[in-house]
Design an enzyme around this catalytic site. Structure first.
Site, short mmCIF file in Angstrom:
data_model
loop_
_atom_site.label_atom_id
_atom_site.label_comp_id
_atom_site.label_asym_id
_atom_site.label_seq_id
_atom_site.Cartn_x
_atom_site.Cartn_y
_atom_site.Cartn_z
N ASN A 1 0.82 -1.21 0.00
CA ASN A 1 0.00 0.00 0.00
C ASN A 1 0.85 1.26 0.00
O ASN A 1 0.61 2.19 -0.78
CB ASN A 1 -0.93 -0.02 1.22
CG ASN A 1 -1.92 1.12 1.23
OD1 ASN A 1 -1.54 2.28 1.32
ND2 ASN A 1 -3.19 0.80 1.14
N LYS B 1 0.23 8.60 1.78
CA LYS B 1 -1.19 8.28 1.94
C LYS B 1 -1.84 9.47 2.63
O LYS B 1 -1.90 9.55 3.86
CB LYS B 1 -1.37 7.01 2.77
CG LYS B 1 -0.67 5.79 2.19
CD LYS B 1 -1.10 5.45 0.78
CE LYS B 1 -2.53 5.00 0.68
NZ LYS B 1 -2.88 4.56 -0.69
N ASP C 1 -3.45 -0.04 6.01
CA ASP C 1 -4.41 -0.93 5.36
C ASP C 1 -4.04 -2.41 5.45
O ASP C 1 -4.24 -3.18 4.50
CB ASP C 1 -4.59 -0.54 3.89
CG ASP C 1 -5.50 0.67 3.72
OD1 ASP C 1 -5.92 1.23 4.74
OD2 ASP C 1 -5.78 1.04 2.58
#
Length: 273
Positions: free
Chosen positions: A25, A59, A252
């Site tokens: 991720n 992110k 995640d």
């Protein structure tokens, strides 16, 4: 138009039975990303599946301000450049602001637009102007028909290299559902369709933390089911986030699949569909 991007776009469109966008991720470290790229490439080479390596340098839409976001733009792009050079792989990463697009376009082969930002015109146009392939994730709050408008913004900016990605639809406050009809309806955007088989199983803000607050949960065990469904319907590409130790991933973890013999085992039926 960017000639290498056109060539890659045509290669991905022609891939059989599908192409794969995969990786952790978020970039945790150079060492981890290099290890993951090597392992995933070995698996996809065995399967004969074209691979584009994915990881995020930032992110920016984490549930909590305390959550790990990644190394940032400059350091993250340097690491992705090393992946490209070491393993001869194209890479995909996401942008959150228009000002990031030019720098990202100098490294990434595919620029990804996050689902929350799929209607942000200035961001779409800035990404399009790099000449790179643009992968637009469908917002969890959007009907599939909206994506025809988003892809039109890319094309009107002079870039024909665009694809759309299904990543689930909000179902109440803390869950997503995957409607296989969207894989077909997204064809109205007249471009390759990708299925995000990991984020589509996210449970937004569905996990209470011991110290208070919430984080995203997920249904990792259903990833193979959704992947096989998407391939059976006939998507062009599969997007999935994978990790060697998802339970300890800083981002995640509940919706990343584990890179182990199980990744190869679960993908073999997809290739044979």
């Amino acid at each position: 138009m960017d000639a290498p991007s056109v060539a890659l776009y045509n290669q991905l469109k022609a891939a059989q039975p599908f192409f794969l966008l995969a990786g952790p991720n978020v970039i945790e470290s150079e060492e981890h990303v290099m290890k993951m790229a090597k392992h995933i490439k070995a698996i996809t080479t065995k399967l004969g599946v074209p691979l584009v390596f994915k990881s995020s340098f930032d992110k920016a839409n984490r549930t909590s301000s305390k959550s790990f976001r990644g190394p940032g733009l400059e350091q993250g792009l340097k690491i992705l450049e090393k992946v490209k050079a070491a393993y001869d792989l194209p890479v995909v990463t996401d942008v959150h602001e228009s000002c990031q697009c030019e720098a990202v376009g100098r490294v990434a082969d595919i620029i990804q637009i996050p689902a929350f930002l799929c209607r942000q015109t200035d961001l779409l146009v800035a990404a399009a102007k790099t000449g790179k392939i643009i992968n637009i994730k469908k917002g969890q709050f959007c009907a599939s028909s909206v994506m025809a408008n988003s892809t039109e913004k890319i094309r009107l900016a002079g870039n024909q290299n665009v694809m759309v990605c299904e990543r689930g639809t909000m179902f109440g406050y803390n869950d997503l559902i995957v409607d296989p009809r969207n894989f077909e309806w997204l064809r109205e955007a007249n471009c390759p369709v990708v299925a995000d088989v990991t984020h589509a199983l996210q449970q937004p803000a569905g996990k209470k933390l011991d110290g208070g607050g919430v984080a995203s949960g997920g249904l990792r065990e259903l990833i193979p089911c959704i992947a096989r469904t998407a391939v059976a319907v006939g998507v062009d590409g599969i997007f999935m986030e994978v990790h060697d130790d998802p339970l300890n991933s800083p981002c995640d973890g509940p919706t990343q699949w584990v890179t182990s013999p199980s990744l190869l085992r679960h993908f073999q039926p997809c290739v044979m569909i």
